[in-house]
Write an enzyme that holds these catalytic residues in place. Structure first.
Site, PDB file in Angstrom:
ATOM      1  N   LYS A  66      22.533  80.718  -6.085  1.00  0.00           N
ATOM      2  CA  LYS A  66      22.287  79.487  -6.856  1.00  0.00           C
ATOM      3  C   LYS A  66      23.321  79.299  -7.963  1.00  0.00           C
ATOM      4  O   LYS A  66      23.640  78.163  -8.322  1.00  0.00           O
ATOM      5  CB  LYS A  66      20.872  79.494  -7.439  1.00  0.00           C
ATOM      6  CG  LYS A  66      19.767  79.700  -6.399  1.00  0.00           C
ATOM      7  CD  LYS A  66      19.836  78.699  -5.258  1.00  0.00           C
ATOM      8  CE  LYS A  66      19.230  79.250  -3.982  1.00  0.00           C
ATOM      9  NZ  LYS A  66      19.519  78.463  -2.790  1.00  0.00           N
ATOM     10  N   GLU A 126      19.074  69.030  -3.180  1.00  0.00           N
ATOM     11  CA  GLU A 126      17.921  68.745  -4.035  1.00  0.00           C
ATOM     12  C   GLU A 126      18.386  68.387  -5.436  1.00  0.00           C
ATOM     13  O   GLU A 126      19.258  69.057  -5.994  1.00  0.00           O
ATOM     14  CB  GLU A 126      17.031  69.985  -4.149  1.00  0.00           C
ATOM     15  CG  GLU A 126      16.456  70.478  -2.842  1.00  0.00           C
ATOM     16  CD  GLU A 126      15.479  71.644  -3.034  1.00  0.00           C
ATOM     17  OE1 GLU A 126      14.855  72.027  -2.049  1.00  0.00           O
ATOM     18  OE2 GLU A 126      15.343  72.153  -4.172  1.00  0.00           O
ATOM     19  N   GLU A 184      18.389  77.668 -17.154  1.00  0.00           N
ATOM     20  CA  GLU A 184      18.534  76.215 -17.154  1.00  0.00           C
ATOM     21  C   GLU A 184      17.669  75.625 -18.257  1.00  0.00           C
ATOM     22  O   GLU A 184      16.584  76.144 -18.534  1.00  0.00           O
ATOM     23  CB  GLU A 184      18.038  75.619 -15.819  1.00  0.00           C
ATOM     24  CG  GLU A 184      18.990  75.758 -14.668  1.00  0.00           C
ATOM     25  CD  GLU A 184      18.441  75.110 -13.406  1.00  0.00           C
ATOM     26  OE1 GLU A 184      17.316  74.549 -13.434  1.00  0.00           O
ATOM     27  OE2 GLU A 184      19.136  75.183 -12.382  1.00  0.00           O
ATOM     28  N   ASN A 225      19.910  73.078   0.448  1.00  0.00           N
ATOM     29  CA  ASN A 225      19.250  73.752   1.559  1.00  0.00           C
ATOM     30  C   ASN A 225      20.126  73.613   2.789  1.00  0.00           C
ATOM     31  O   ASN A 225      20.426  72.497   3.216  1.00  0.00           O
ATOM     32  CB  ASN A 225      17.871  73.143   1.815  1.00  0.00           C
ATOM     33  CG  ASN A 225      16.969  73.302   0.612  1.00  0.00           C
ATOM     34  OD1 ASN A 225      16.911  74.372   0.017  1.00  0.00           O
ATOM     35  ND2 ASN A 225      16.303  72.234   0.226  1.00  0.00           N
ATOM     36  N   GLU A 234      19.733  72.546  -6.020  1.00  0.00           N
ATOM     37  CA  GLU A 234      20.248  73.501  -5.049  1.00  0.00           C
ATOM     38  C   GLU A 234      20.484  72.797  -3.727  1.00  0.00           C
ATOM     39  O   GLU A 234      20.078  71.647  -3.550  1.00  0.00           O
ATOM     40  CB  GLU A 234      19.300  74.688  -4.856  1.00  0.00           C
ATOM     41  CG  GLU A 234      17.888  74.326  -4.461  1.00  0.00           C
ATOM     42  CD  GLU A 234      16.944  75.541  -4.527  1.00  0.00           C
ATOM     43  OE1 GLU A 234      16.460  75.934  -3.463  1.00  0.00           O
ATOM     44  OE2 GLU A 234      16.692  76.075  -5.633  1.00  0.00           O
TER      45      GLU A 234
HETATM   46  C1  MV4 Z   1      12.835  73.117 -12.713  1.00  0.00           C
HETATM   47  C2  MV4 Z   1      11.832  72.402 -13.393  1.00  0.00           C
HETATM   48  C3  MV4 Z   1      12.127  71.974 -14.667  1.00  0.00           C
HETATM   49  N1  MV4 Z   1      13.324  72.260 -15.232  1.00  0.00           N
HETATM   50  N2  MV4 Z   1      14.006  73.385 -13.322  1.00  0.00           N
HETATM   51  C4  MV4 Z   1      12.527  74.353  -8.855  1.00  0.00           C
HETATM   52  C5  MV4 Z   1      12.052  74.608  -7.487  1.00  0.00           C
HETATM   53  C6  MV4 Z   1      10.853  73.745  -7.342  1.00  0.00           C
HETATM   54  N3  MV4 Z   1       9.960  74.197  -6.323  1.00  0.00           N
HETATM   55  C7  MV4 Z   1      10.280  73.800  -8.717  1.00  0.00           C
HETATM   56  N4  MV4 Z   1      11.392  73.773  -9.551  1.00  0.00           N
HETATM   57  C8  MV4 Z   1      11.475  73.309 -10.819  1.00  0.00           C
HETATM   58  N5  MV4 Z   1      12.645  73.555 -11.454  1.00  0.00           N
HETATM   59  C9  MV4 Z   1      14.234  72.960 -14.545  1.00  0.00           C
HETATM   60  N6  MV4 Z   1      15.409  73.228 -15.127  1.00  0.00           N
HETATM   61  C10 MV4 Z   1      10.620  72.148 -12.751  1.00  0.00           C
HETATM   62  C11 MV4 Z   1      10.431  72.605 -11.461  1.00  0.00           C
HETATM   63  C12 MV4 Z   1       9.155  72.341 -10.860  1.00  0.00           C
HETATM   64  C13 MV4 Z   1       9.001  71.277  -9.977  1.00  0.00           C
HETATM   65  C14 MV4 Z   1      10.070  70.457  -9.636  1.00  0.00           C
HETATM   66  C15 MV4 Z   1       9.912  69.413  -8.764  1.00  0.00           C
HETATM   67  C16 MV4 Z   1       8.662  69.194  -8.189  1.00  0.00           C
HETATM   68  C17 MV4 Z   1       7.588  69.995  -8.490  1.00  0.00           C
HETATM   69  C18 MV4 Z   1       7.745  71.052  -9.382  1.00  0.00           C
HETATM   70  C19 MV4 Z   1       6.651  71.866  -9.700  1.00  0.00           C
HETATM   71  C20 MV4 Z   1       6.821  72.891 -10.570  1.00  0.00           C
HETATM   72  C21 MV4 Z   1       8.079  73.138 -11.150  1.00  0.00           C
END
Ligand code: MV4
Length: 504
Positions: free
Chosen positions: A116, A275, A200, A290, A288
């Site tokens: 990543k 994404e 991040e 896929n 990221e």
């Molecule tokens: C984040 C975030 C907020 N800020 N990164 C990354 C993978 C995905 N499954 C969840 N991720 C997130 N990364 C930063 N810098 C919030 C999430 C996140 C999320 C993102 C999109 C859709 C649903 C989510 C549920 C929990 C956390």
């Protein structure tokens, strides 16, 4: 074009790929574990090769067995589907070395994007906005404190070898960062064999929106619109849409062009997905890439009218992309529901049993991709996705109305499924307005499923693993009594189950 193609997967995606093979005049070859002798993907193939015992690390994940199956059957190409070996650069290299063709990107691009931090450097160099933070792993607690102070709290710590939400840690203040850093590092080390962690800035209530790409070997690379994937539970997507309710033509073009630039910079070809996190002001940040066909690809197919698996196989065979960027026109709206063998009224615990009766939805605007059938038992060893139920209609509102109709036609007996959960989602005003963010499911479902429980839910606590084991042992016991079976929930829990089974 290939005459024979080996499908290195199981379940609905193996059936999906076999269908594409039929339509292209290619003979599909299946592989199967001992747990999948009676599975649908074996029945729809021309040939099927047994590749060992049920646990995937003894069958679907064994590179040599998969390549040997292709060699002995005379298949010229391998489609890995999603999961299993699909993003394994070592597998891609082994396929390349053995003179077979992988229906997927080159191993080199898989490697660059699999890390990543390396992916963030590529995106940055390609001119994309990445979430503010580090583009190489943190070296120490002091390093983490320093960077967090600069970007400002809250921040997220993420495993460099992770992705899809595994090994995430939210840090709200300086007091938390030292312990969060050591926890994240040891979690990363035990999950991915790589302790590297990066940082991040935390984006509050983001949307998760991704761009579908496909490129050929001649240097053509195009985007096929976006998918809205903000409805997730424990970092697993549960419902996806195309288009996103918040993306207009201008934002789509900017995200699409950014995504194409990133993929080009990585030397990418075949299908892939970038994404993005989108904040409340509609700023988008690279998250990221896929490097595989995704579970939710059908919603893009329904809205663009293009067959991504056909196109993947064609470009892998060296053909030119059959359409250009200007040919891509998006029409109407599509929604996908992931139907799981889980009990939504009981914290989505696995639901054991045989499918005793199955009435599948049909009619105008319906697409049903499934690896299951009436009388089939869901094996305990794999992801318990029963089917992907998709609808298409001229507008998002019409698609939701159609989905409501279709969910009411659909009936599965003998096991619990997530169908009732989706019946409630389509009735929700928040969902109908398209105003959900990543916290929607917790606000919407947890109060019902866990009245009086903590807002965090108990699934993150160690007791959840104990509940999972209890559920599986109960299922095994009842299987011995009345020949039913069970399904389990997440990869980490299947591994947990494996350890329990070995001790028996
Ligand atoms: C984040 C975030 C907020 N800020 N990164 C990354 C993978 C995905 N499954 C969840 N991720 C997130 N990364 C930063 N810098 C919030 C999430 C996140 C999320 C993102 C999109 C859709 C649903 C989510 C549920 C929990 C956390």
């Amino acid at each position: 074009m290939f005459k024979k193609l080996l499908i290195a997967n199981r379940g609905e995606i193996a059936v999906r790929i076999a269908r594409a093979c039929r339509e292209l005049g290619i003979s599909p070859v299946a592989v199967y574990s001992d747990a999948d002798r009676a599975s649908l993907h074996v029945r729809v193939a021309d040939q099927a090769i047994n590749i060992g015992p049920p646990p995937s690390n003894q069958s679907y994940l064994v590179i040599d067995k998969v390549i040997a199956a292709a060699k002995t059957t005379g298949a010229e190409a391998i489609h890995p589907g999603y999961g299993f070996l699909s993003e394994n650069a070592e597998f891609a290299e082994a396929v390349e070395r053995s003179g077979l063709v992988l229906v997927g990107p080159p191993a080199s691009a898989m490697k660059l994007l699999g890390s990543k931090t390396s992916a963030r450097r590529i995106a940055q160099a390609a001119g994309a906005a990445v979430v503010p933070g580090t583009v190489s792993p943190l070296e120490s607690v002091g390093d983490a404190e320093h960077v967090a102070g600069e970007v400002g709290y809250p921040v997220m710590l993420k495993a460099a070898a992770g992705g899809g939400g595994k090994g995430l840690r939210l840090v709200r203040s300086r007091e938390e960062i030292a312990s969060a850093f050591s926890l994240a590092s040891s979690e990363a080390a035990s999950s991915f064999n790589d302790a590297a962690v990066y940082l991040e800035k935390y984006i509050d209530s983001p949307r998760h929106i991704e761009i579908q790409l496909i490129g050929d070997l001649l240097g053509n690379m195009i985007y096929l619109g976006e998918r809205e994937c903000s409805l997730q539970r424990r970092h697993q997507k549960v419902l996806e849409e195309c288009p996103s309710p918040i993306v207009d033509a201008d934002l789509r073009r900017r995200m699409g062009e950014t995504a194409v630039n990133i993929a080009r910079a990585a030397g990418y070809h075949n299908a892939g997905t970038i994404e993005f996190l989108v904040d409340s002001e509609r700023n988008f940040y690279f998250l990221e890439m896929n490097t595989r066909l995704q579970v939710e690809h059908p919603v893009t197919e329904l809205v663009t009218g293009r067959d991504l698996v056909h196109e993947q196989v064609r470009v892998a065979a060296g053909e030119k992309l059959s359409f250009s960027q200007d040919d891509i026109v998006m029409r109407g709206a599509a929604i996908e529901c992931r139907i799981y063998a889980e009990d939504p009224e009981n914290s989505f615990l696995p639901s054991p049993g045989r499918i005793t009766k199955l009435v599948t939805p049909a009619g105008p605007g319906v697409r049903y991709d499934s690896g299951s059938y009436q009388g089939w038992e869901v094996p305990i060893y794999y992801d318990p996705l029963l089917a992907k139920l998709c609808v298409w209609a001229e507008t998002r509102e019409a698609a939701i109305n159609r989905l409501t109709r279709v969910l009411n036609e659909y009936s599965v007996e003998g096991i619990h499924t997530t169908i009732p959960f989706f019946r409630a989602v389509v009735q929700s005003e928040e969902f109908r307005r398209g105003e959900f963010d990543t916290g929607f499911i917790d606000r919407f479902w947890n109060p019902r499923a866990q009245a009086g429980g903590s807002s965090r839910g108990y699934e993150d606590a160690p007791i959840a693993d104990i509940a999972m084991i209890a559920s599986i042992l109960h299922a095994k016991a009842s299987k011995e009594r009345k020949d039913t079976t069970t399904a389990v929930q997440t990869e980490s829990r299947w591994k947990l189950y494996g350890r329990v089974a070995h001790r028996k």
